[in-house]
Design a protein around this motif. Structure first.
Motif, short mmCIF file in Angstrom:
data_model
loop_
_atom_site.label_atom_id
_atom_site.label_comp_id
_atom_site.label_asym_id
_atom_site.label_seq_id
_atom_site.Cartn_x
_atom_site.Cartn_y
_atom_site.Cartn_z
N ARG A 101 54.46 26.12 55.43
CA ARG A 101 53.24 25.83 54.68
C ARG A 101 52.03 26.45 55.36
NH1 ARG A 101 52.41 20.84 51.48
NH2 ARG A 101 54.38 20.41 50.39
N THR A 102 51.00 26.72 54.56
CA THR A 102 49.74 27.20 55.11
C THR A 102 48.99 26.01 55.71
OG1 THR A 102 48.52 26.82 53.06
CG2 THR A 102 49.61 28.96 53.32
N ALA A 103 47.85 26.33 56.36
CA ALA A 103 47.04 25.27 56.95
C ALA A 103 46.62 24.26 55.88
CB ALA A 103 45.82 25.88 57.62
N ARG A 104 46.11 24.75 54.74
CA ARG A 104 45.68 23.85 53.67
C ARG A 104 46.86 23.02 53.15
NH1 ARG A 104 41.46 24.18 50.14
NH2 ARG A 104 41.12 26.42 50.53
N GLN A 105 48.00 23.64 52.98
CA GLN A 105 49.17 22.93 52.44
C GLN A 105 49.67 21.86 53.40
OE1 GLN A 105 51.65 26.35 51.73
NE2 GLN A 105 50.94 26.61 49.62
N ASN A 106 49.53 22.09 54.70
CA ASN A 106 49.90 21.06 55.67
C ASN A 106 49.00 19.84 55.54
OD1 ASN A 106 52.05 21.44 57.98
ND2 ASN A 106 51.27 23.50 57.51
N ILE A 107 47.70 20.09 55.37
CA ILE A 107 46.76 18.98 55.21
C ILE A 107 47.03 18.23 53.91
CG2 ILE A 107 44.32 18.37 55.00
CD1 ILE A 107 43.68 20.93 56.60
N ALA A 108 47.45 18.97 52.89
CA ALA A 108 47.67 18.38 51.56
C ALA A 108 48.93 17.52 51.50
CB ALA A 108 47.75 19.49 50.52
N TYR A 109 49.84 17.72 52.42
CA TYR A 109 51.16 17.07 52.31
C TYR A 109 51.09 15.55 52.12
CZ TYR A 109 55.96 15.72 53.34
OH TYR A 109 57.22 15.17 53.27
N PRO A 110 50.37 14.79 52.96
CA PRO A 110 50.34 13.34 52.75
C PRO A 110 49.68 12.94 51.43
CG PRO A 110 48.78 13.98 54.45
CD PRO A 110 49.63 15.17 54.16
N LEU A 111 48.78 13.77 50.92
CA LEU A 111 48.15 13.48 49.64
C LEU A 111 49.14 13.70 48.50
CD1 LEU A 111 44.72 15.23 50.33
CD2 LEU A 111 45.21 12.79 50.39
N GLU A 112 49.96 14.71 48.63
CA GLU A 112 51.00 14.96 47.61
C GLU A 112 51.98 13.79 47.54
OE1 GLU A 112 50.88 19.81 48.43
OE2 GLU A 112 52.67 18.64 48.90
N ILE A 113 52.37 13.28 48.70
CA ILE A 113 53.30 12.15 48.74
C ILE A 113 52.72 10.94 48.01
CG2 ILE A 113 54.40 10.47 50.28
CD1 ILE A 113 54.75 12.66 52.30
N CYS A 114 51.40 10.76 48.14
CA CYS A 114 50.73 9.61 47.51
C CYS A 114 50.39 9.84 46.05
CB CYS A 114 49.47 9.26 48.29
SG CYS A 114 49.78 8.69 49.97
N GLY A 115 50.70 11.03 45.53
CA GLY A 115 50.45 11.30 44.12
C GLY A 115 49.01 11.56 43.77
N VAL A 116 48.23 12.06 44.72
CA VAL A 116 46.83 12.36 44.46
C VAL A 116 46.74 13.58 43.53
CG1 VAL A 116 44.64 13.04 45.52
CG2 VAL A 116 46.14 11.40 46.67
N PRO A 117 45.88 13.56 42.51
CA PRO A 117 45.74 14.70 41.60
C PRO A 117 45.40 16.00 42.35
CG PRO A 117 44.59 12.78 40.72
CD PRO A 117 45.01 12.43 42.11
N SER A 118 45.89 17.11 41.83
CA SER A 118 45.76 18.39 42.53
C SER A 118 44.30 18.79 42.72
CB SER A 118 46.51 19.48 41.76
OG SER A 118 46.02 19.58 40.42
N ALA A 119 43.44 18.50 41.76
CA ALA A 119 42.03 18.87 41.90
C ALA A 119 41.39 18.10 43.06
CB ALA A 119 41.28 18.58 40.60
N GLU A 120 41.74 16.82 43.19
CA GLU A 120 41.21 16.02 44.29
C GLU A 120 41.78 16.49 45.62
OE1 GLU A 120 40.94 11.36 45.80
OE2 GLU A 120 41.56 11.82 43.75
N ILE A 121 43.05 16.89 45.62
CA ILE A 121 43.66 17.41 46.85
C ILE A 121 42.91 18.66 47.30
CG2 ILE A 121 45.70 18.56 47.80
CD1 ILE A 121 47.43 16.66 46.19
N ARG A 122 42.61 19.53 46.37
CA ARG A 122 41.90 20.77 46.70
C ARG A 122 40.54 20.47 47.31
NH1 ARG A 122 43.32 26.24 47.12
NH2 ARG A 122 41.40 27.45 47.01
N GLU A 123 39.82 19.54 46.69
CA GLU A 123 38.48 19.21 47.18
C GLU A 123 38.54 18.55 48.55
OE1 GLU A 123 35.21 16.77 48.24
OE2 GLU A 123 37.11 15.93 47.54
N ARG A 124 39.51 17.64 48.73
CA ARG A 124 39.57 16.89 49.98
C ARG A 124 40.05 17.78 51.12
NH1 ARG A 124 42.56 11.10 50.20
NH2 ARG A 124 41.54 10.99 48.15
N THR A 125 41.03 18.64 50.88
CA THR A 125 41.51 19.53 51.95
C THR A 125 40.42 20.51 52.38
OG1 THR A 125 42.49 21.01 50.27
CG2 THR A 125 43.94 19.37 51.30
N GLN A 126 39.61 20.98 51.42
CA GLN A 126 38.53 21.89 51.78
C GLN A 126 37.51 21.18 52.65
OE1 GLN A 126 38.42 25.15 51.28
NE2 GLN A 126 36.50 25.23 52.45
#
Length: 340
Positions: A101-126
């Motif tokens: 995974r990329t740096a952003r995708q590593n940060i996104a991983y726990p959010l994906e597990i929790c079912g966070v919407p992709s738009a919110e994942i993008r904003e939060r990881t940034q």
């Protein structure tokens, strides 16, 4: 989030599967203040990692209890335990990043597990990438990151679910001194911005000195000393603590924040200077007033989050009355005097 530990006990079978058992944690009681950085320091095998697993709800104690803000949490199970764990961030020595995974995708991983919407994942990881100073590394692969950058991504991932507690288990042990300092500065800044309770597990007194407000010293599964970091540096009570402080007396090629000992002989007294006293010509005044001489064996200044603490190892020679008068003067001045 205040954490309270009440008589925690954890034992394991011996490696041979027979008695005696390994008493990893023995009746540990601690109160970790809310919105603070609390260090737990001990040698290898002291029980640090076991204790953090109990406090972070990865294991249950054999007896005793764990409270978060006066709510008992070591008895949680099922969905309640899962929900509580999601509000806990963990940072480890080995980073534990996904190489695929990329740096952003590593940060996104726990959010994906929790079912966070992709738009919110993008904003939060940034936002988290900006927080740890790596917004330009969002699409970089793990192999393209330095050790310090990997740990920054691990920190961002630990913060992804907006935790109220952050555990750092030997988080800087694999880093060089300069990178360690930058990571500790980052953790302190994040703690202040997010009002986190941070628990740092370490065997490095430098980590305690540079980052923590409070500290507990662990030895053989037992808390042998606890208090503010300033108290620990100025009034060490146990041999374990004094050994840790002694490790700071080795020569430092970086030339700062360590004591340097140029004589392995002598040193009957340890003098500790707190705050503004580190810049005062106290010894000159003593020598003028009393007929004594100082043979300084080691010296240095430690810069703590709460201020500076100077330490000097010295011999004092002169008549007994003169030495006694000099020691009394030092104590009345505010110098902490310890006879070795």
């Amino acid at each position: 989030m205040q954490i309270k530990l009440d008589n925690l006990v954890r034992t394991y079978p011996s490696s041979a599967g027979a008695a005696p058992e390994v008493h990893a944690v023995r009746n540990v009681s601690l109160t970790i203040p809310s919105n603070s950085i609390f260090g737990i320091i001990g040698r290898s095998g002291a029980g640090k990692s076991t204790l953090v697993r109990l406090v972070s709800l990865l294991e249950k104690p054999d007896s005793g209890s764990v409270y978060y803000n006066n709510e008992r949490v070591d008895t949680l199970s099922g969905k309640d335990l899962i929900y509580r764990r999601r509000r806990i961030g963990m940072i480890f020595q080995s980073f534990n990043l996904f190489s695929s995974r990329t740096a952003r995708q590593n940060i996104a991983y726990p959010l994906e597990i929790c079912g966070v919407p992709s738009a919110e994942i993008r904003e939060r990881t940034q936002r988290l990438l900006e927080l740890v100073g790596l917004s330009d590394k969002a699409d970089a692969s793990v192999s393209q990151l330095s050790g310090g950058q990997k740990q920054r991504i691990a920190i961002a991932r630990a913060l992804a679910n907006n935790p109220d507690i952050l555990f750092c288990d030997e988080a800087t042990s694999a880093l060089d001194p300069q990178t360690t300092r930058s990571i500790l500065d980052l953790i302190r800044r994040i703690q202040q911005q997010m009002n986190l309770t941070v628990v740092m597990i370490t065997h490095q007194m430098e980590v305690v000195r540079d980052a923590c407000e409070y500290v507990a010293v662990l030895d053989s599964g037992t808390v042998v000393e606890q208090g503010t970091v300033t108290d620990l540096f100025t009034h060490p009570r146990t041999d374990v603590t004094k050994d840790f402080l002694a490790n700071l007396t080795q020569p430092d090629t970086a030339g700062s924040d360590r004591m340097i000992r140029w004589s392995s002989e002598g040193g009957a007294y340890i003098l500790r200077f707190v705050g503004d006293l580190t810049g005062e010509p106290v010894l000159s005044r003593v020598m003028r007033q009393f007929e004594v001489e100082f043979n300084i064996r080691a010296g240095g200044i430690q810069r703590l989050p709460s201020g500076k603490v100077g330490t000097m190892i010295t011999d004092i020679t002169g008549s007994q009355d003169a030495v006694d008068g000099a020691l009394e003067y030092l104590k009345n001045t505010g110098i902490i005097v310890e006879k070795v």
